[in-house]
Design an enzyme around this catalytic site. Structure first.
Site, PDB file in Angstrom:
ATOM      1  N   ASP A  51       0.841  -1.203   0.000  1.00 15.19           N
ATOM      2  CA  ASP A  51       0.000   0.000   0.000  1.00 15.19           C
ATOM      3  C   ASP A  51       0.876   1.254   0.000  1.00 15.19           C
ATOM      4  O   ASP A  51       0.361   2.382  -0.027  1.00 15.19           O
ATOM      5  CB  ASP A  51      -1.004  -0.003   1.158  1.00 15.19           C
ATOM      6  CG  ASP A  51      -0.351  -0.093   2.522  1.00 15.19           C
ATOM      7  OD1 ASP A  51       0.890  -0.185   2.601  1.00 15.19           O
ATOM      8  OD2 ASP A  51      -1.090  -0.057   3.524  1.00 15.19           O
ATOM      9  N   ASP A  90      -1.084  -6.010  -0.213  1.00 16.71           N
ATOM     10  CA  ASP A  90      -1.519  -5.395   1.048  1.00 16.71           C
ATOM     11  C   ASP A  90      -3.026  -5.183   1.063  1.00 16.71           C
ATOM     12  O   ASP A  90      -3.592  -4.645   0.105  1.00 16.71           O
ATOM     13  CB  ASP A  90      -0.860  -4.016   1.210  1.00 16.71           C
ATOM     14  CG  ASP A  90       0.399  -4.072   2.048  1.00 16.71           C
ATOM     15  OD1 ASP A  90       0.549  -5.000   2.864  1.00 16.71           O
ATOM     16  OD2 ASP A  90       1.241  -3.170   1.880  1.00 16.71           O
ATOM     17  N   LYS A 120      -1.324  -9.426   2.687  1.00 21.63           N
ATOM     18  CA  LYS A 120      -0.586  -8.999   3.890  1.00 21.63           C
ATOM     19  C   LYS A 120      -1.461  -8.018   4.648  1.00 21.63           C
ATOM     20  O   LYS A 120      -2.158  -7.214   4.033  1.00 21.63           O
ATOM     21  CB  LYS A 120       0.744  -8.335   3.508  1.00 21.63           C
ATOM     22  CG  LYS A 120       1.477  -7.690   4.676  1.00 21.63           C
ATOM     23  CD  LYS A 120       2.929  -7.383   4.367  1.00 21.63           C
ATOM     24  CE  LYS A 120       3.201  -6.048   3.744  1.00 21.63           C
ATOM     25  NZ  LYS A 120       2.720  -4.891   4.532  1.00 21.63           N
ATOM     26  N   GLU A 122      -1.533  -5.530   8.465  1.00 23.95           N
ATOM     27  CA  GLU A 122      -0.729  -4.982   9.553  1.00 23.95           C
ATOM     28  C   GLU A 122      -1.368  -5.249  10.917  1.00 23.95           C
ATOM     29  O   GLU A 122      -2.583  -5.109  11.072  1.00 23.95           O
ATOM     30  CB  GLU A 122      -0.583  -3.456   9.372  1.00 23.95           C
ATOM     31  CG  GLU A 122       0.183  -3.071   8.111  1.00 23.95           C
ATOM     32  CD  GLU A 122       0.363  -1.558   7.956  1.00 23.95           C
ATOM     33  OE1 GLU A 122      -0.043  -0.797   8.863  1.00 23.95           O
ATOM     34  OE2 GLU A 122       0.898  -1.156   6.908  1.00 23.95           O
ATOM     35  N   GLU A 189       9.035  -4.275  10.450  1.00 29.55           N
ATOM     36  CA  GLU A 189       9.456  -2.966   9.934  1.00 29.55           C
ATOM     37  C   GLU A 189      10.005  -2.104  11.064  1.00 29.55           C
ATOM     38  O   GLU A 189       9.344  -1.896  12.089  1.00 29.55           O
ATOM     39  CB  GLU A 189       8.261  -2.277   9.253  1.00 29.55           C
ATOM     40  CG  GLU A 189       8.629  -0.904   8.700  1.00 29.55           C
ATOM     41  CD  GLU A 189       7.646  -0.358   7.675  1.00 29.55           C
ATOM     42  OE1 GLU A 189       6.702  -1.063   7.281  1.00 29.55           O
ATOM     43  OE2 GLU A 189       7.845   0.805   7.259  1.00 29.55           O
TER      44      GLU A 189
HETATM   45  O1  KIV Z   1       3.590  -1.124   1.621  1.00 31.01           O
HETATM   46  C1  KIV Z   1       4.773  -1.518   1.633  1.00 31.01           C
HETATM   47  O2  KIV Z   1       5.570  -1.243   0.729  1.00 31.01           O
HETATM   48  C2  KIV Z   1       5.211  -2.326   2.766  1.00 31.01           C
HETATM   49  C3  KIV Z   1       6.667  -2.613   2.900  1.00 31.01           C
HETATM   50  C4  KIV Z   1       7.385  -1.408   3.362  1.00 31.01           C
HETATM   51  C5  KIV Z   1       6.924  -3.774   3.753  1.00 31.01           C
HETATM   52  O3  KIV Z   1       4.409  -2.725   3.557  1.00 31.01           O
END
Ligand code: KIV
Length: 271
Positions: A51, A90, A120, A122, A189
């Site tokens: 994202d 994401d 993915k 968070e 991260e």
């Molecule tokens: O959105 C993204 O690019 C990420 C990475 C920084 C892991 O989540």
């Protein structure tokens, strides 16, 4: 032969075998077909449709504004390019927090409409129910702990997380929980390197670090940052492999000059 060299396609199982075999995993972001083609052909194991597209592609200050429809558009372009890499997408802000049914529906839309291989999201214990529900549909989930940019207004800054004992302890617990419920991988991260190393060693599934030191099972960077296309962003963890922003600027200035002087097109470049 090494696991990743013998794999025709990278799957979540291949990543697990790579960790078991001590082979580091290379992950990069991509958001479009042309860049993803180059990233895939260069041998990256996992392409993350992050994202961060909200910042890099759309110019927003944070990752919060990007929508599920935008993510599906970027992801389907990347999926068309990826012949070998695993494509992870994401789940954007507001599509999975606090409502596991909505989380499942969001993940299903990504898988169905983009053809991606995994999602993915968070967070740790606070999104456990959402992750479990997505997993029940057979959708592989990558976790993301430490600095979670979708919570920037809670943190107030993009500085290193889990430096204090309580937050570090919570991160270790969340790591074990995400591994136990069945996440195939976890991104760390911006956390201290020794904490990332300890957490990585405590679980079977591979961890991927960004600003989390060399003890993770793999590394990820934002493509536009490591190529030097974005220039204003220079955290300590970022290694720039090219100064592409400058090179592109030089090339474009050259083109403008050639047009203005009528050097372009020449006799060979016309019909
Ligand atoms: O959105 C993204 O690019 C990420 C990475 C920084 C892991 O989540």
């Amino acid at each position: 032969m090494s696991v990743h060299k013998s794999a025709k396609r990278i799957t979540t199982q291949v990543l697990a075998e790579m960790k078991a075999n001590g082979e580091p995993i290379a992950m990069l972001t991509a958001y479009d077909y042309s860049m993803a083609t180059i990233v895939d052909q260069a041998g990256v194991d996992v392409i993350l449709v992050g994202d961060s597209a909200s910042n890099v592609m759309a110019g927003h200050e944070t990752t919060l504004p990007i929508t599920l429809d935008h993510m599906i558009y970027h992801a389907s372009s990347v999926v068309r390019a990826a012949k070998r890499a695993l494509v992870v997408v994401d789940l954007p802000f507001g599509t999975y927090q606090g409502n596991s049914k909505e989380a499942l529906n969001s993940a299903i839309r990504i898988m169905k409409e983009s053809g991606a291989h995994a999602v993915k999201l968070e967070g740790g214990h606070e999104v456990k129910e959402s992750i479990e529900r997505i997993l029940t549909a057979g959708i592989p989930v990558m976790g993301h702990l430490g600095l979670t940019p979708q919570s920037i207004y809670k943190f107030g800054t993009y500085s290193v997380r889990a430096k204090e004992e309580m937050e570090a302890k919570q991160l270790l617990e969340d790591t074990k929980m995400l591994n136990a419920i069945g996440c195939f991988s976890i991104v760390f991260e911006k956390i201290p390197a020794n904490l990332a190393k300890e957490a990585s060693a405590s679980i079977a599934c591979p961890t991927i670090g960004i600003g989390a030191g060399n003890g993770c099972d793999g590394q990820v960077l934002v493509l536009h940052d490591m190529l030097g296309i974005t220039q204003e962003f220079s955290p300590r963890f970022l290694r720039r492999y090219l100064d592409m922003g400058q090179q592109m600027n030089d090339a474009i200035q050259h083109y403008v000059q050639d047009v203005r002087t009528r050097d372009f097109p020449n006799d060979d470049e016309q019909y």
